[in-house]
Write a protein that holds these residues in place. Structure first.
Motif, PDB file in Angstrom:
ATOM      1  N   ASP A   1       0.810  -1.223   0.000  1.00  0.00           N
ATOM      2  CA  ASP A   1       0.000   0.000   0.000  1.00  0.00           C
ATOM      3  C   ASP A   1       0.843   1.272   0.000  1.00  0.00           C
ATOM      4  O   ASP A   1       0.308   2.380   0.099  1.00  0.00           O
ATOM      5  N   MET A   2       2.169   1.117  -0.111  1.00  0.00           N
ATOM      6  CA  MET A   2       3.109   2.230  -0.239  1.00  0.00           C
ATOM      7  C   MET A   2       3.025   3.244   0.919  1.00  0.00           C
ATOM      8  O   MET A   2       3.242   4.430   0.722  1.00  0.00           O
ATOM      9  N   ASP A   3       2.743   2.755   2.133  1.00  0.00           N
ATOM     10  CA  ASP A   3       2.674   3.650   3.295  1.00  0.00           C
ATOM     11  C   ASP A   3       3.958   3.636   4.108  1.00  0.00           C
ATOM     12  O   ASP A   3       4.009   4.144   5.215  1.00  0.00           O
ATOM     13  N   GLN A   4       5.012   3.030   3.572  1.00  0.00           N
ATOM     14  CA  GLN A   4       6.334   2.892   4.177  1.00  0.00           C
ATOM     15  C   GLN A   4       6.381   1.837   5.281  1.00  0.00           C
ATOM     16  O   GLN A   4       7.394   1.712   5.966  1.00  0.00           O
ATOM     17  N   CYS A   5       5.292   1.101   5.480  1.00  0.00           N
ATOM     18  CA  CYS A   5       5.284  -0.018   6.421  1.00  0.00           C
ATOM     19  C   CYS A   5       5.214  -1.307   5.612  1.00  0.00           C
ATOM     20  O   CYS A   5       4.213  -1.559   4.936  1.00  0.00           O
ATOM     21  N   ASN A   6       6.270  -2.119   5.681  1.00  0.00           N
ATOM     22  CA  ASN A   6       6.241  -3.372   4.942  1.00  0.00           C
ATOM     23  C   ASN A   6       5.327  -4.378   5.646  1.00  0.00           C
ATOM     24  O   ASN A   6       4.798  -4.107   6.723  1.00  0.00           O
ATOM     25  N   THR A   7       5.157  -5.518   5.040  1.00  0.00           N
ATOM     26  CA  THR A   7       4.242  -6.534   5.566  1.00  0.00           C
ATOM     27  C   THR A   7       4.566  -6.895   7.008  1.00  0.00           C
ATOM     28  O   THR A   7       3.688  -6.993   7.857  1.00  0.00           O
ATOM     29  N   ARG A   8       5.845  -7.090   7.316  1.00  0.00           N
ATOM     30  CA  ARG A   8       6.249  -7.442   8.678  1.00  0.00           C
ATOM     31  C   ARG A   8       5.767  -6.388   9.669  1.00  0.00           C
ATOM     32  O   ARG A   8       5.177  -6.706  10.699  1.00  0.00           O
ATOM     33  N   LYS A   9       6.003  -5.120   9.358  1.00  0.00           N
ATOM     34  CA  LYS A   9       5.600  -4.043  10.270  1.00  0.00           C
ATOM     35  C   LYS A   9       4.088  -3.908  10.344  1.00  0.00           C
ATOM     36  O   LYS A   9       3.538  -3.571  11.392  1.00  0.00           O
ATOM     37  N   GLU A  10       3.393  -4.161   9.248  1.00  0.00           N
ATOM     38  CA  GLU A  10       1.923  -4.132   9.264  1.00  0.00           C
ATOM     39  C   GLU A  10       1.386  -5.177  10.244  1.00  0.00           C
ATOM     40  O   GLU A  10       0.453  -4.919  10.994  1.00  0.00           O
ATOM     41  N   VAL A  11       1.991  -6.366  10.245  1.00  0.00           N
ATOM     42  CA  VAL A  11       1.577  -7.421  11.174  1.00  0.00           C
ATOM     43  C   VAL A  11       1.866  -6.984  12.608  1.00  0.00           C
ATOM     44  O   VAL A  11       1.031  -7.138  13.499  1.00  0.00           O
ATOM     45  N   LEU A  12       3.054  -6.435  12.843  1.00  0.00           N
ATOM     46  CA  LEU A  12       3.396  -5.977  14.189  1.00  0.00           C
ATOM     47  C   LEU A  12       2.436  -4.895  14.672  1.00  0.00           C
ATOM     48  O   LEU A  12       1.999  -4.908  15.830  1.00  0.00           O
TER      49      LEU A  12
ATOM     50  N   GLY B   1       7.310   5.856  13.829  1.00  0.00           N
ATOM     51  CA  GLY B   1       8.125   6.992  13.424  1.00  0.00           C
ATOM     52  C   GLY B   1       8.320   7.060  11.927  1.00  0.00           C
ATOM     53  O   GLY B   1       7.632   6.394  11.144  1.00  0.00           O
ATOM     54  N   ARG B   2       9.292   7.855  11.554  1.00  0.00           N
ATOM     55  CA  ARG B   2       9.629   8.055  10.152  1.00  0.00           C
ATOM     56  C   ARG B   2       9.955   6.720   9.492  1.00  0.00           C
ATOM     57  O   ARG B   2      10.646   5.886  10.078  1.00  0.00           O
ATOM     58  N   ARG B   3       9.455   6.528   8.303  1.00  0.00           N
ATOM     59  CA  ARG B   3       9.662   5.307   7.521  1.00  0.00           C
ATOM     60  C   ARG B   3       9.225   4.059   8.285  1.00  0.00           C
ATOM     61  O   ARG B   3       9.816   3.004   8.179  1.00  0.00           O
ATOM     62  N   CYS B   4       8.210   4.239   9.110  1.00  0.00           N
ATOM     63  CA  CYS B   4       7.564   3.154   9.859  1.00  0.00           C
ATOM     64  C   CYS B   4       8.489   2.520  10.901  1.00  0.00           C
ATOM     65  O   CYS B   4       8.355   1.349  11.215  1.00  0.00           O
ATOM     66  N   ALA B   5       9.402   3.299  11.449  1.00  0.00           N
ATOM     67  CA  ALA B   5      10.221   2.802  12.549  1.00  0.00           C
ATOM     68  C   ALA B   5       9.310   2.626  13.759  1.00  0.00           C
ATOM     69  O   ALA B   5       8.548   3.529  14.110  1.00  0.00           O
TER      70      ALA B   5
END
Length: 158
Positions: free
Chosen positions: A68-79, A90-94
């Protein structure tokens, strides 16, 4: 009893998740759909074939994409989805802070870095069960499946 529950969940996930997107509709319904049968009946309608146990190249499953190009990859979306105490994004889905529960080992985790995201039906099992015949796009879709909450799970890093 806990192992039986994990086995039942994995079997149900296998039934719902290991069919390639191009599978013909039939008793299992539309590809990618939810199977609404008791487990004992669902297992009976799974297609049967010999498995390939020759190993698999994990590089053929492109994963942790940002569909979805929101800077959160699949792993981070699950987290983000599985946190019971939301982390700061944070910035770039940190991800900082937050808290998660790992049901496999009954452990609470207070850092995203202490977690792995596992496929309920492992990539190796998907490969052994026919993913080698899927297109690169189908394997990528499977590896990054955010459409079914049962597909991916955050667990303690081992």
């Amino acid at each position: 009893m806990r192992l039986l529950a994990i086995f039942a969940a994995a079997t149900a996930a296998l039934a719902a998740l290991t069919l390639p997107a191009h599978a013909a509709p039939g008793p299992l319904g539309e590809p990618g759909g939810t199977l609404a049968l008791p487990l004992k009946d669902a297992v009976k309608v799974l297609p049967a074939a010999d498995e390939s146990r020759a190993g698999y190249p994990s590089t053929l499953f492109r994963h942790w994409t940002d569909a979805d190009m929101d800077q959160c990859n699949t792993r981070k979306e699950v987290l983000l989805a599985e946190a019971f105490l939301a982390p700061e994004q944070g910035r770039r889905c940190a991800l900082t802070g937050g808290e998660w529960y790992s049901p496999y080992d009954d452990v609470y985790v207070e850092s995203a870095g202490g977690l792995d995201v596992d496929h309920m039906v492992p990539l190796a099992e998907a490969w052994d069960s026919g993913a080698g015949q899927w297109s690169a796009e189908e394997r990528e879709e499977y590896a990054n499946d955010l459409g079914d909450d049962r597909a991916l799970i955050a667990v303690t890093r081992t």
